[in-house]
Design a protein around this motif. Structure first.
Motif, short mmCIF file in Angstrom:
data_model
loop_
_atom_site.label_atom_id
_atom_site.label_comp_id
_atom_site.label_asym_id
_atom_site.label_seq_id
_atom_site.Cartn_x
_atom_site.Cartn_y
_atom_site.Cartn_z
N ALA A 129 0.85 -1.18 0.00
CA ALA A 129 0.00 0.00 0.00
C ALA A 129 0.89 1.24 0.00
CB ALA A 129 -0.92 0.00 1.22
N TYR A 130 0.29 2.37 -0.38
CA TYR A 130 1.02 3.61 -0.56
C TYR A 130 0.34 4.75 0.19
CZ TYR A 130 3.25 0.88 -4.17
OH TYR A 130 3.95 -0.10 -4.83
N ALA A 131 1.15 5.59 0.86
CA ALA A 131 0.61 6.68 1.67
C ALA A 131 1.39 7.98 1.42
CB ALA A 131 0.63 6.32 3.15
N PRO A 132 1.17 8.62 0.27
CA PRO A 132 1.84 9.89 0.02
C PRO A 132 1.24 11.02 0.86
CG PRO A 132 0.38 9.36 -1.79
CD PRO A 132 0.36 8.19 -0.86
N LEU A 133 2.08 11.97 1.25
CA LEU A 133 1.69 13.12 2.06
C LEU A 133 2.24 14.38 1.41
CD1 LEU A 133 0.72 14.50 4.73
CD2 LEU A 133 2.90 13.78 5.75
N SER A 134 1.36 15.30 1.07
CA SER A 134 1.74 16.62 0.55
C SER A 134 2.59 16.56 -0.71
CB SER A 134 2.47 17.44 1.62
OG SER A 134 1.67 17.63 2.74
N GLY A 135 2.30 15.63 -1.60
CA GLY A 135 2.99 15.54 -2.88
C GLY A 135 2.09 14.82 -3.86
N ALA A 136 2.30 15.02 -5.15
CA ALA A 136 1.51 14.36 -6.19
C ALA A 136 2.42 14.18 -7.41
CB ALA A 136 0.27 15.18 -6.53
N PHE A 137 1.86 13.64 -8.50
CA PHE A 137 2.64 13.56 -9.73
C PHE A 137 3.12 14.96 -10.11
CE2 PHE A 137 -0.31 9.91 -10.93
CZ PHE A 137 0.64 8.94 -10.71
N PRO A 150 0.70 23.28 -3.55
CA PRO A 150 -0.75 23.52 -3.54
C PRO A 150 -1.51 22.36 -4.19
CG PRO A 150 0.45 25.41 -4.45
CD PRO A 150 1.43 24.29 -4.30
N LEU A 151 -2.73 22.18 -3.75
CA LEU A 151 -3.58 21.12 -4.32
C LEU A 151 -3.66 21.23 -5.84
CD1 LEU A 151 -6.40 21.16 -1.65
CD2 LEU A 151 -5.04 19.16 -2.27
N GLU A 152 -3.68 22.44 -6.35
CA GLU A 152 -3.81 22.67 -7.80
C GLU A 152 -2.47 22.64 -8.52
OE1 GLU A 152 -6.88 24.35 -5.34
OE2 GLU A 152 -4.76 24.84 -5.42
N GLY A 153 -1.38 22.41 -7.78
CA GLY A 153 -0.05 22.43 -8.37
C GLY A 153 0.44 23.85 -8.57
N ARG A 154 1.66 23.99 -9.03
CA ARG A 154 2.21 25.33 -9.33
C ARG A 154 3.44 25.15 -10.20
NH1 ARG A 154 6.53 27.49 -5.35
NH2 ARG A 154 7.21 25.55 -4.37
N SER A 155 3.80 26.23 -10.84
CA SER A 155 5.03 26.21 -11.64
C SER A 155 6.01 27.22 -11.05
CB SER A 155 4.73 26.52 -13.11
OG SER A 155 4.23 27.83 -13.24
N PHE A 156 7.27 26.96 -11.28
CA PHE A 156 8.31 27.89 -10.86
C PHE A 156 9.49 27.77 -11.81
CE2 PHE A 156 8.21 24.15 -8.16
CZ PHE A 156 9.51 23.67 -8.15
N ARG A 157 10.50 28.60 -11.61
CA ARG A 157 11.62 28.73 -12.55
C ARG A 157 11.11 29.07 -13.93
NH1 ARG A 157 15.31 23.71 -10.62
NH2 ARG A 157 15.79 24.52 -8.57
N ASN A 158 10.26 30.10 -13.97
CA ASN A 158 9.68 30.57 -15.23
C ASN A 158 8.98 29.46 -16.01
OD1 ASN A 158 10.52 33.24 -14.82
ND2 ASN A 158 12.56 32.76 -15.59
N VAL A 172 7.08 22.16 -13.09
CA VAL A 172 5.65 22.22 -12.79
C VAL A 172 5.29 21.09 -11.83
CG1 VAL A 172 3.31 22.21 -13.72
CG2 VAL A 172 5.17 23.20 -15.06
N GLN A 173 4.89 21.50 -10.63
CA GLN A 173 4.39 20.50 -9.67
C GLN A 173 3.02 20.05 -10.16
OE1 GLN A 173 4.32 22.86 -6.13
NE2 GLN A 173 6.22 21.97 -5.37
N GLY A 174 2.76 18.79 -9.98
CA GLY A 174 1.49 18.25 -10.42
C GLY A 174 0.33 18.70 -9.56
N ASP A 175 -0.82 18.58 -10.13
CA ASP A 175 -2.09 18.93 -9.53
C ASP A 175 -2.66 17.67 -8.87
OD1 ASP A 175 -4.99 19.11 -9.47
OD2 ASP A 175 -4.87 20.77 -10.88
#
Length: 164
Positions: free
Chosen positions: A46-54, A80-88, A92-95
């Protein structure tokens, strides 16, 4: 894979048995848990991710369904739950919502919405249990980028329920 070698080394040094195994991770480690669950589903029970996504680019589909319990802070500004981008826009963090969609499609869930929702104090839960295979649990808490109080005990209880 590196994690399989680490797990084999831990087993050799501690005498741990083969099963069961829960893979958990926080932040970027939580994203790694999503990746392992998707691309190497037999690694853990089983898998239990916390505060991270694809992260983007999201996989179109995962290899096989798994038991996954994702926890995330409603007010997380780091991931953020909706993801975000950085470094211009180069990174891109996943949503989380898009990540859950990939799992629902992999698992053959009939509906976008979960079969049921529940509430427990400051925690909000969404349960996708009507899928053809696998099970998805989502727990949102009112905090930010971190584990809510009692998280580790809750995950161990959940894990034991999956393997008992």
């Amino acid at each position: 894979m590196f994690l399989r070698a680490v797990l084999a080394d831990v087993r050799r040094q501690t005498g741990l048995t083969e099963e069961p195994v829960m893979l958990a991770g926080f932040s970027r480690g939580g994203s790694m848990v999503w990746d392992i669950a998707c691309h190497d589903p037999s690694f853990a029970t089983a898998y239990a991710p916390l505060s991270g996504a694809f992260w983007n680019d999201l996989p179109e589909v995962c290899t096989a369904p798994v038991k996954l319990f994702h926890t995330h802070g409603w007010n997380d500004r780091t991931v953020p739950l909706e993801g975000r981008s950085f470094r211009n826009g180069q990174v891109v963090q996943g949503d989380v919502w898009a990540s859950l969609k990939v799992l629902r499609e992999t698992y053959g869930c009939d509906a976008r919405q979960p079969e049921r929702n529940s509430y427990e104090g400051a925690f909000w839960f969404r349960h996708w249990a009507d899928c053809k295979a696998g099970k998805i649990e989502l727990m949102l808490h009112q905090g930010g980028h971190g584990a809510p109080q009692g998280w580790s005990g809750r995950m161990l209880d959940w894990f034991e329920a999956q393997t008992g």
